[in-house]
Design a protein around this motif. Structure first.
Motif, PDB file in Angstrom:
ATOM      1  N   LEU A 317       0.800  -1.221   0.000  1.00 26.10           N
ATOM      2  CA  LEU A 317       0.000   0.000   0.000  1.00 26.10           C
ATOM      3  C   LEU A 317       0.841   1.283   0.000  1.00 26.10           C
ATOM      4  N   PRO A 318       1.951   1.359   0.752  1.00 28.03           N
ATOM      5  CA  PRO A 318       2.751   2.587   0.681  1.00 28.03           C
ATOM      6  C   PRO A 318       3.271   2.873  -0.727  1.00 28.03           C
ATOM      7  N   LEU A 319       3.657   1.838  -1.453  1.00 27.97           N
ATOM      8  CA  LEU A 319       4.141   2.039  -2.812  1.00 27.97           C
ATOM      9  C   LEU A 319       3.026   2.496  -3.742  1.00 27.97           C
ATOM     10  N   MET A 320       1.835   1.957  -3.550  1.00 30.64           N
ATOM     11  CA  MET A 320       0.706   2.382  -4.380  1.00 30.64           C
ATOM     12  C   MET A 320       0.370   3.852  -4.117  1.00 30.64           C
ATOM     13  N   ALA A 321       0.422   4.249  -2.857  1.00 28.36           N
ATOM     14  CA  ALA A 321       0.140   5.649  -2.531  1.00 28.36           C
ATOM     15  C   ALA A 321       1.186   6.563  -3.153  1.00 28.36           C
ATOM     16  N   GLN A 322       2.445   6.158  -3.072  1.00 29.54           N
ATOM     17  CA  GLN A 322       3.500   6.981  -3.660  1.00 29.54           C
ATOM     18  C   GLN A 322       3.394   7.027  -5.184  1.00 29.54           C
ATOM     19  N   ALA A 323       3.049   5.913  -5.802  1.00 25.77           N
ATOM     20  CA  ALA A 323       2.872   5.902  -7.255  1.00 25.77           C
ATOM     21  C   ALA A 323       1.734   6.830  -7.662  1.00 25.77           C
ATOM     22  N   THR A 324       0.657   6.819  -6.882  1.00 27.13           N
ATOM     23  CA  THR A 324      -0.479   7.683  -7.184  1.00 27.13           C
ATOM     24  C   THR A 324      -0.106   9.150  -7.011  1.00 27.13           C
ATOM     25  N   GLY A 325       0.587   9.448  -5.918  1.00 20.37           N
ATOM     26  CA  GLY A 325       1.014  10.820  -5.693  1.00 20.37           C
ATOM     27  C   GLY A 325       1.909  11.316  -6.810  1.00 20.37           C
ATOM     28  N   ARG A 326       2.877  10.497  -7.205  1.00 20.12           N
ATOM     29  CA  ARG A 326       3.796  10.896  -8.263  1.00 20.12           C
ATOM     30  C   ARG A 326       3.054  11.062  -9.592  1.00 20.12           C
ATOM     31  N   ALA A 327       2.097  10.177  -9.862  1.00 20.72           N
ATOM     32  CA  ALA A 327       1.342  10.280 -11.100  1.00 20.72           C
ATOM     33  C   ALA A 327       0.542  11.573 -11.157  1.00 20.72           C
ATOM     34  N   LEU A 328      -0.030  11.975 -10.039  1.00 23.03           N
ATOM     35  CA  LEU A 328      -0.804  13.215 -10.021  1.00 23.03           C
ATOM     36  C   LEU A 328       0.091  14.433 -10.247  1.00 23.03           C
ATOM     37  N   VAL A 329       1.275  14.421  -9.652  1.00 21.32           N
ATOM     38  CA  VAL A 329       2.226  15.517  -9.901  1.00 21.32           C
ATOM     39  C   VAL A 329       2.629  15.526 -11.371  1.00 21.32           C
ATOM     40  N   ALA A 330       2.947  14.355 -11.915  1.00 18.67           N
ATOM     41  CA  ALA A 330       3.376  14.267 -13.307  1.00 18.67           C
ATOM     42  C   ALA A 330       2.260  14.697 -14.256  1.00 18.67           C
ATOM     43  N   ALA A 331       1.023  14.337 -13.935  1.00 13.17           N
ATOM     44  CA  ALA A 331      -0.108  14.715 -14.792  1.00 13.17           C
ATOM     45  C   ALA A 331      -0.300  16.229 -14.795  1.00 13.17           C
ATOM     46  N   ASN A 332      -0.221  16.839 -13.617  1.00 11.75           N
ATOM     47  CA  ASN A 332      -0.329  18.291 -13.557  1.00 11.75           C
ATOM     48  C   ASN A 332       0.804  18.965 -14.313  1.00 11.75           C
ATOM     49  N   ASP A 333       2.013  18.411 -14.159  1.00  9.53           N
ATOM     50  CA  ASP A 333       3.153  18.973 -14.894  1.00  9.53           C
ATOM     51  C   ASP A 333       2.982  18.795 -16.401  1.00  9.53           C
ATOM     52  N   LEU A 334       2.466  17.630 -16.803  1.00 11.30           N
ATOM     53  CA  LEU A 334       2.261  17.376 -18.231  1.00 11.30           C
ATOM     54  C   LEU A 334       1.285  18.386 -18.823  1.00 11.30           C
ATOM     55  N   VAL A 335       0.169  18.602 -18.163  1.00  4.06           N
ATOM     56  CA  VAL A 335      -0.828  19.544 -18.675  1.00  4.06           C
ATOM     57  C   VAL A 335      -0.225  20.945 -18.791  1.00  4.06           C
ATOM     58  N   ALA A 336       0.624  21.294 -17.824  1.00  5.33           N
ATOM     59  CA  ALA A 336       1.254  22.623 -17.851  1.00  5.33           C
ATOM     60  C   ALA A 336       2.209  22.782 -19.026  1.00  5.33           C
ATOM     61  N   THR A 337       2.708  21.672 -19.567  1.00  7.86           N
ATOM     62  CA  THR A 337       3.660  21.759 -20.689  1.00  7.86           C
ATOM     63  C   THR A 337       2.977  21.787 -22.051  1.00  7.86           C
ATOM     64  N   ILE A 338       1.670  21.602 -22.098  1.00  2.63           N
ATOM     65  CA  ILE A 338       0.971  21.563 -23.378  1.00  2.63           C
ATOM     66  C   ILE A 338       0.806  22.993 -23.896  1.00  2.63           C
ATOM     67  N   THR A 339       1.529  23.302 -24.956  1.00  6.65           N
ATOM     68  CA  THR A 339       1.470  24.640 -25.542  1.00  6.65           C
ATOM     69  C   THR A 339       0.544  24.712 -26.752  1.00  6.65           C
ATOM     70  N   ALA A 340       0.221  23.570 -27.330  1.00  8.55           N
ATOM     71  CA  ALA A 340      -0.702  23.533 -28.464  1.00  8.55           C
ATOM     72  C   ALA A 340      -1.362  22.170 -28.513  1.00  8.55           C
ATOM     73  N   MET A 341      -2.617  22.165 -28.998  1.00  3.98           N
ATOM     74  CA  MET A 341      -3.355  20.907 -29.113  1.00  3.98           C
ATOM     75  C   MET A 341      -4.329  21.051 -30.265  1.00  3.98           C
TER      76      MET A 341
END
Length: 348
Positions: A317-341
């Motif tokens: 469970l600790p690894l799943m929580a950390q994976a989820t946390g990291r994924a949410l940070v990465a997703a927010n960062d990814l959206v911030a990098t989208i300059t055109a779509m």
């Protein structure tokens, strides 16, 4: 517990989430349980009131020997017996008002409930940020046309807003699911060695002091709330993985339906700009999908208490929580990098 060695921390690590699950946080939760237990038992007349108050104050100010707790886990299978020995050793007469009647699982499961409470706060906040970021992305680029692809083949024209909606909608649902999951996990555990001890009003008082609720029945062997929470983590990362997979495909040379600022370099091909964040979302989604299957194994407890199934949760469970946390940070960062779509020069 971390994913790998420090070489990969920049890719996988979520320092904020990891801190919720580390030894310092867990020890603080164990002590919070013991202090609340002594105080509530004293106020209920089950312990001498004066000794109980002294015990609670002693526990609240106590700094455990962490090495001894680790050695205790190796010896006893969990750190609580070693912690209780340490607490009683310096408590004098108040030692009689420490832990008596509780069991190690009460302590550890309540610590888990407190950890999941903090985890849910963090996950929900990051989900809310991402939902808003996707709405903003749609406002900026939503009218631009895209080619819908079914089975990875060109289908019919749609808009960028159509695809963003597919990314965003499950995240809104996951926030609602998280509200339900909190009700089944943010619960005090207080049922004694066999899950059958009646603590009367002590449980209600402890739950109030710790910011938890009381469970309608003991959950020593009913792990449905915890396992269901793990499944929700896998759902969240799965939805983020779908977004990452789409973004990686859209960024392919020759398709170029999305433009990402930055990107990963290649050691051999200078022209490449790899969609690292998008790929990471897929990796973390697949990781959590596998771990969710392991968590299902934690449902099978033997009789009134289990050591094997229970301990599996501590690994997974600790690894799943950390994976989820990291994924949410990465997703927010990814959206911030989208300059055109999509293509603003075409229409659907």
């Amino acid at each position: 517990m971390t994913f790998a060695n420090a070489l990969y921390d920049g890719l996988f690590a979520d320092v904020e989430m990891a801190a919720l699950w580390d030894a310092d946080a867990q020890t603080a939760h164990l002590l919070a349980f013991e202090a609340a237990f002594s105080r509530a038992m004293g106020q209920a007349g089950r312990f001498d009131a004066t000794l109980a108050a002294q015990a609670a104050d002693h526990i609240a100010a106590f700094s455990p020997d962490r090495d001894d707790l680790s050695a205790g886990s190796a010896r006893d299978g969990l750190p609580v017996p070693a912690l209780i020995r340490q607490l009683k050793a310096g408590a004098g007469d108040a030692a009689r008002a420490i832990h008596a009647g509780a069991t190690s699982q009460d302590v550890l499961d309540t610590a888990l409930a407190l950890t999941l409470q903090s985890t849910s706060d963090l996950v929900d906040a990051r989900l809310a940020t991402l939902v808003q970021a996707l709405s903003d992305l749609s406002d900026r680029h939503g009218e631009n046309p895209l080619m819908a692809r079914t089975r990875m083949q060109a289908a019919l024209p749609v808009t960028a807003a159509d695809r963003i909606r597919i990314w965003r909608a499950p995240l809104v649902d996951h926030r609602a699911r998280l509200t339900l999951a909190r009700a089944q996990t943010e619960r005090l555990s207080l049922a004694g060695p066999t899950g059958s001890t009646d603590f009367g009003g002590v449980a209600a008082q402890m739950a109030k002091a710790l910011g938890l609720t009381t469970a309608p029945q003991p959950w020593h062997t009913d792990r449905s709330g915890v396992v269901g929470y793990a499944s929700l983590l896998a759902l969240i990362t799965g939805s983020l993985g779908k977004m990452g997979q789409d973004a990686a495909l859209m960024a392919q040379q020759g398709i170029a339906e999305i433009t990402l600022a930055g990107g990963g370099a290649s050691s051999a091909m200078a022209h490449k700009q790899n969609p690292i964040l998008a790929e990471l979302l897929v990796t973390l989604a697949r990781f959590n999908a596998g771990q969710a299957g392991l968590m299902q194994q934690a449902m099978v407890h033997e009789q009134e208490r289990s050591g094997t199934a229970w301990a599996l949760e501590w690994m997974v469970l600790p690894l799943m929580a950390q994976a989820t946390g990291r994924a949410l940070v990465a997703a927010n960062d990814l959206v911030a990098t989208i300059t055109a779509m999509g293509d603003p020069h075409k229409s659907v």
